[in-house]
Design a protein around this motif. Structure first.
Motif, mmCIF file in Angstrom:
data_model
loop_
_atom_site.group_PDB
_atom_site.id
_atom_site.type_symbol
_atom_site.label_atom_id
_atom_site.label_comp_id
_atom_site.label_asym_id
_atom_site.label_seq_id
_atom_site.Cartn_x
_atom_site.Cartn_y
_atom_site.Cartn_z
ATOM 1 N N GLU A 47 -34.331 -28.582 45.502
ATOM 2 C CA GLU A 47 -33.077 -27.502 45.574
ATOM 3 C C GLU A 47 -32.091 -27.642 44.803
ATOM 4 O O GLU A 47 -31.584 -26.586 44.416
ATOM 5 C CB GLU A 47 -32.672 -27.814 47.398
ATOM 6 C CG GLU A 47 -31.634 -26.574 47.605
ATOM 7 C CD GLU A 47 -31.232 -26.684 49.074
ATOM 8 O OE1 GLU A 47 -30.253 -26.052 49.213
ATOM 9 O OE2 GLU A 47 -31.851 -27.403 49.742
ATOM 10 N N ILE A 48 -31.335 -28.951 44.658
ATOM 11 C CA ILE A 48 -30.597 -28.889 43.549
ATOM 12 C C ILE A 48 -30.964 -28.363 42.098
ATOM 13 O O ILE A 48 -30.219 -27.682 41.418
ATOM 14 C CB ILE A 48 -29.881 -30.403 43.518
ATOM 15 C CG1 ILE A 48 -29.431 -30.926 44.665
ATOM 16 C CG2 ILE A 48 -29.392 -30.690 42.191
ATOM 17 C CD1 ILE A 48 -29.131 -32.315 44.582
ATOM 18 N N ILE A 49 -32.348 -28.733 41.574
ATOM 19 C CA ILE A 49 -32.743 -28.207 40.460
ATOM 20 C C ILE A 49 -32.958 -26.723 40.384
ATOM 21 O O ILE A 49 -32.501 -26.213 39.347
ATOM 22 C CB ILE A 49 -34.088 -28.922 40.033
ATOM 23 C CG1 ILE A 49 -33.932 -30.551 39.760
ATOM 24 C CG2 ILE A 49 -34.574 -28.173 38.748
ATOM 25 C CD1 ILE A 49 -32.978 -30.918 38.984
ATOM 26 N N TYR A 50 -33.406 -26.207 41.506
ATOM 27 C CA TYR A 50 -33.376 -24.950 41.527
ATOM 28 C C TYR A 50 -32.007 -23.967 41.595
ATOM 29 O O TYR A 50 -31.965 -22.987 40.756
ATOM 30 C CB TYR A 50 -34.303 -24.363 42.697
ATOM 31 C CG TYR A 50 -34.327 -22.859 43.095
ATOM 32 C CD1 TYR A 50 -35.506 -22.332 42.044
ATOM 33 C CD2 TYR A 50 -33.508 -22.117 43.923
ATOM 34 C CE1 TYR A 50 -35.651 -20.937 42.265
ATOM 35 C CE2 TYR A 50 -33.718 -20.709 43.885
ATOM 36 C CZ TYR A 50 -34.833 -20.009 43.082
ATOM 37 O OH TYR A 50 -34.973 -18.611 43.143
ATOM 38 N N GLU A 51 -31.164 -24.711 42.404
ATOM 39 C CA GLU A 51 -30.003 -23.924 42.502
ATOM 40 C C GLU A 51 -29.011 -23.923 41.112
ATOM 41 O O GLU A 51 -28.493 -23.033 40.597
ATOM 42 C CB GLU A 51 -29.035 -24.614 43.373
ATOM 43 C CG GLU A 51 -29.434 -24.665 44.879
ATOM 44 C CD GLU A 51 -29.256 -22.914 45.365
ATOM 45 O OE1 GLU A 51 -28.293 -22.227 44.614
ATOM 46 O OE2 GLU A 51 -29.683 -22.634 46.376
ATOM 47 N N PHE A 52 -29.138 -24.915 40.127
ATOM 48 C CA PHE A 52 -28.479 -25.284 39.039
ATOM 49 C C PHE A 52 -29.363 -24.614 37.724
ATOM 50 O O PHE A 52 -28.790 -23.872 36.696
ATOM 51 C CB PHE A 52 -28.341 -26.524 38.578
ATOM 52 C CG PHE A 52 -27.135 -27.192 39.358
ATOM 53 C CD1 PHE A 52 -25.851 -26.812 38.772
ATOM 54 C CD2 PHE A 52 -27.225 -27.604 40.387
ATOM 55 C CE1 PHE A 52 -24.858 -27.539 39.283
ATOM 56 C CE2 PHE A 52 -26.150 -28.407 40.990
ATOM 57 C CZ PHE A 52 -24.830 -28.170 40.572
ATOM 58 N N THR A 53 -30.627 -24.353 37.950
ATOM 59 C CA THR A 53 -31.401 -23.903 36.766
ATOM 60 C C THR A 53 -32.394 -22.697 36.990
ATOM 61 O O THR A 53 -32.926 -22.222 36.006
ATOM 62 C CB THR A 53 -32.415 -25.260 36.171
ATOM 63 O OG1 THR A 53 -33.412 -25.499 37.090
ATOM 64 C CG2 THR A 53 -31.540 -26.509 35.961
ATOM 65 N N GLY A 54 -32.742 -22.666 38.249
ATOM 66 C CA GLY A 54 -33.726 -21.588 38.639
ATOM 67 C C GLY A 54 -35.006 -21.980 38.520
ATOM 68 O O GLY A 54 -35.957 -21.297 38.619
ATOM 69 N N MET A 55 -35.315 -23.412 38.052
ATOM 70 C CA MET A 55 -36.721 -23.836 37.921
ATOM 71 C C MET A 55 -37.152 -24.438 39.347
ATOM 72 O O MET A 55 -36.440 -25.238 39.807
ATOM 73 C CB MET A 55 -36.563 -24.996 36.968
ATOM 74 C CG MET A 55 -36.136 -24.628 35.655
ATOM 75 S SD MET A 55 -36.078 -26.053 34.329
ATOM 76 C CE MET A 55 -37.741 -26.757 34.679
ATOM 77 N N LYS A 56 -38.401 -24.126 39.701
ATOM 78 C CA LYS A 56 -39.012 -24.939 40.640
ATOM 79 C C LYS A 56 -40.053 -26.087 40.145
ATOM 80 O O LYS A 56 -40.661 -25.877 39.408
ATOM 81 C CB LYS A 56 -39.774 -23.812 41.473
ATOM 82 C CG LYS A 56 -39.134 -22.672 42.145
ATOM 83 C CD LYS A 56 -40.257 -21.552 42.977
ATOM 84 C CE LYS A 56 -39.355 -20.737 43.648
ATOM 85 N NZ LYS A 56 -40.373 -19.894 44.515
ATOM 86 N N ILE A 57 -39.727 -27.271 40.658
ATOM 87 C CA ILE A 57 -40.276 -28.426 40.406
ATOM 88 C C ILE A 57 -40.997 -29.079 41.420
ATOM 89 O O ILE A 57 -40.700 -28.771 42.758
ATOM 90 C CB ILE A 57 -39.385 -29.335 39.552
ATOM 91 C CG1 ILE A 57 -38.371 -30.050 40.785
ATOM 92 C CG2 ILE A 57 -38.680 -28.784 38.482
ATOM 93 C CD1 ILE A 57 -37.637 -31.161 40.272
ATOM 94 N N ASN A 58 -41.837 -30.055 41.258
ATOM 95 C CA ASN A 58 -42.459 -30.923 42.217
ATOM 96 C C ASN A 58 -41.616 -32.275 42.062
ATOM 97 O O ASN A 58 -42.381 -33.014 41.257
ATOM 98 C CB ASN A 58 -43.926 -31.280 42.405
ATOM 99 C CG ASN A 58 -44.515 -31.865 43.419
ATOM 100 O OD1 ASN A 58 -43.902 -32.925 43.626
ATOM 101 N ND2 ASN A 58 -45.849 -31.652 43.789
ATOM 102 N N ALA A 59 -40.927 -32.940 43.053
ATOM 103 C CA ALA A 59 -40.163 -34.017 42.759
ATOM 104 C C ALA A 59 -40.656 -35.134 43.147
ATOM 105 O O ALA A 59 -40.240 -36.279 42.704
ATOM 106 C CB ALA A 59 -38.804 -33.834 43.481
ATOM 107 N N PHE A 60 -41.943 -35.287 43.634
ATOM 108 C CA PHE A 60 -42.614 -36.571 44.168
ATOM 109 C C PHE A 60 -42.765 -37.503 43.056
ATOM 110 O O PHE A 60 -42.420 -38.601 43.333
ATOM 111 C CB PHE A 60 -43.773 -36.236 44.990
ATOM 112 C CG PHE A 60 -43.308 -35.966 46.631
ATOM 113 C CD1 PHE A 60 -43.331 -36.959 47.526
ATOM 114 C CD2 PHE A 60 -43.294 -34.428 47.162
ATOM 115 C CE1 PHE A 60 -43.090 -36.623 48.774
ATOM 116 C CE2 PHE A 60 -43.207 -34.332 48.212
ATOM 117 C CZ PHE A 60 -42.881 -35.319 49.164
#
Length: 433
Positions: free
Chosen positions: A295-308
């Motif tokens: 959520e942090i990455i998406y809020e700041f960059t708009g990128m969706k990642i898999n954090a695991f």
């Protein structure tokens, strides 16, 4: 010999074929299991559809009823659904995560607190008896309901065409209100508390088949805890089982029944008892941490990642941290006011690596404290941890922290789908050999 195991988990449904000669699983398939809307309820008919679809897949791959010697079922414990006299589901499946028992009665006490106080028995919100009591008190039991069963029992009924339920003691005990000494429900105590006991199913006390699926004997459904334990433990008197799935458990076996406050003692296949320290915080809380980073990455960059995967590398950067985290995001059954907390946060440990390491260490700490609550005499002689469940199998940091906290060697079983394999193995042992 070959047997097939069906495991109805909280987040997935698995079918596995077990070969006894080499103790392997030559065929495994799974489907996602999901809740209805935002409720902790599941659709029993959708589960049945998935099971039938997977049985057909097994047959297509050469593992049909013509070569099977037995079928076993295991299931997520505690939950209930209602059936009518025709053996048909007339309600959703209320899972172990159901929170109706936490709601307050008119006197200000929760339904679970009332039952604990009046009966003196250990049961919590999500246990079948607590859910059943809430529904009964609020007029929410379907008028055509005849009996209540677990989802695993319902699967066995649908496979065999049986209309009258018959449940294993492992499932019965998970409802709450079961007494190991008498191998039955505490009928008088439950009735005096206002529980509608006429809905409870008959308990099986034999190893006879529950019924037959196309000529193949089907066993009574087992609790997934007992099934998984049966699969992975080769020296149960010396080992500890730690299972991390949606929730988490630390489990040890002993032939004796030694009761102690805070500890759940579960019947184990007529072989003795399992001492269980259960947490409602498990793999799910680590998923929430991953979702937080995503959520942090998406809020700041708009990128969706898999954090695991990245979290594992970042957490490995620190083998220790002065940061302290109790990640009890979903609270504690024994302490209703205990939730997650962070302590000793400083400028030096204000880093993602510290946060991940401390978070996982907190998960291990909770399991260790549950273990230390076990009677001392049954903790003696334990030399090894057998780990099971995807919540630890896919989280090497969790495995590291548990090894350190318990100061014992940890290893994984060769079989990954432990509950389905355990159900298949137990069915073979009980019904055939």
């Amino acid at each position: 010999m070959k047997s097939l195991g069906i495991d109805i988990g909280t987040t997935s449904i698995c079918v596995a074929v077990y070969e006894s000669e080499n103790e392997t699983l030559p065929f495994v398939t799974s489907r996602k299991n999901s809740f209805i809307s935002e409720k902790f309820e599941q659709d029993p008919e959708l589960i049945i559809d998935n099971v039938m679809e997977m049985l057909l897949e097994a047959k297509t791959n050469g593992y049909g009823e013509d070569i099977l010697d037995a079928i076993g079922v295991s299931s997520q414990m505690h939950g209930i659904l209602y059936i009518n006299k025709e053996g048909e589901a007339v309600s959703p499946f209320y899972t172990w995560k159901d929170e109706k028992g936490k709601k307050l009665k008119e006197d200000g006490k929760s339904y679970e607190a009332y039952l604990q106080e009046v009966t003196g028995l250990s049961m919590f919100s999500g246990y079948g008896t607590v859910t059943h009591y809430f529904l009964g008190e609020n007029g929410l039991i379907p008028h055509v309901a005849y009996r209540m069963v677990n989802i695993g029992d319902y699967v066995a009924m649908r496979l065999t065409g049986r209309k009258s339920p018959l449940i294993d003691e492992s499932i019965a005990a998970s409802f709450g209100g079961y007494q190991i000494e008498t191998e039955d429900f505490a009928w008088d105590i439950l009735k005096n508390a206002g529980v509608k006991t006429e809905y409870y199913p008959e308990i099986s006390h034999s190893g006879k088949p529950f019924g037959f699926y196309k000529g193949v004997p089907v066993s009574c459904a087992l609790g997934d805890n007992q099934a998984s334990f049966y699969c992975v433990m080769d020296r149960p008197e010396e080992q500890i089982n730690i299972n991390v799935g949606t929730g988490s458990q630390v489990v040890i076996y002993d032939k004796r029944n030694i009761y102690k406050e805070r500890i759940e003692v579960r019947p184990y296949l007529k072989k003795g008892s399992l001492y269980v320290g259960a947490s409602i915080n498990g793999g799910k809380v680590y998923e929430r941490l991953a979702a937080f980073f995503e959520e942090i990455i998406y809020e700041f960059t708009g990128m969706k990642i898999n954090a695991f995967e990245k979290m594992s590398f970042i957490g490995a950067e620190k083998t220790a941290s002065s940061l302290l985290i109790n990640p009890s995001l979903y609270g504690s059954r024994l302490n209703k006011s205990e939730y997650a907390k962070i302590e000793n946060l400083t400028a030096d440990n204000f880093h993602p690596s510290d946060f991940i390491r401390a978070y996982v260490r907190g998960m291990a700490e909770e399991l260790f404290q549950l273990y230390m609550d076990f009677p001392k005499e049954i903790r003696e002689g334990r030399r090894e941890i057998i780990a099971s469940g995807n919540g630890i199998r896919k989280n090497r940091l969790m495995a590291e922290e548990i090894e350190k906290k318990f100061d014992m060697r940890l290893r994984f079983s060769d079989i990954e789908e432990e509950a389905a394999a355990g159900a298949a193995k137990a069915a073979l042992d009980l019904l055939v050999q």
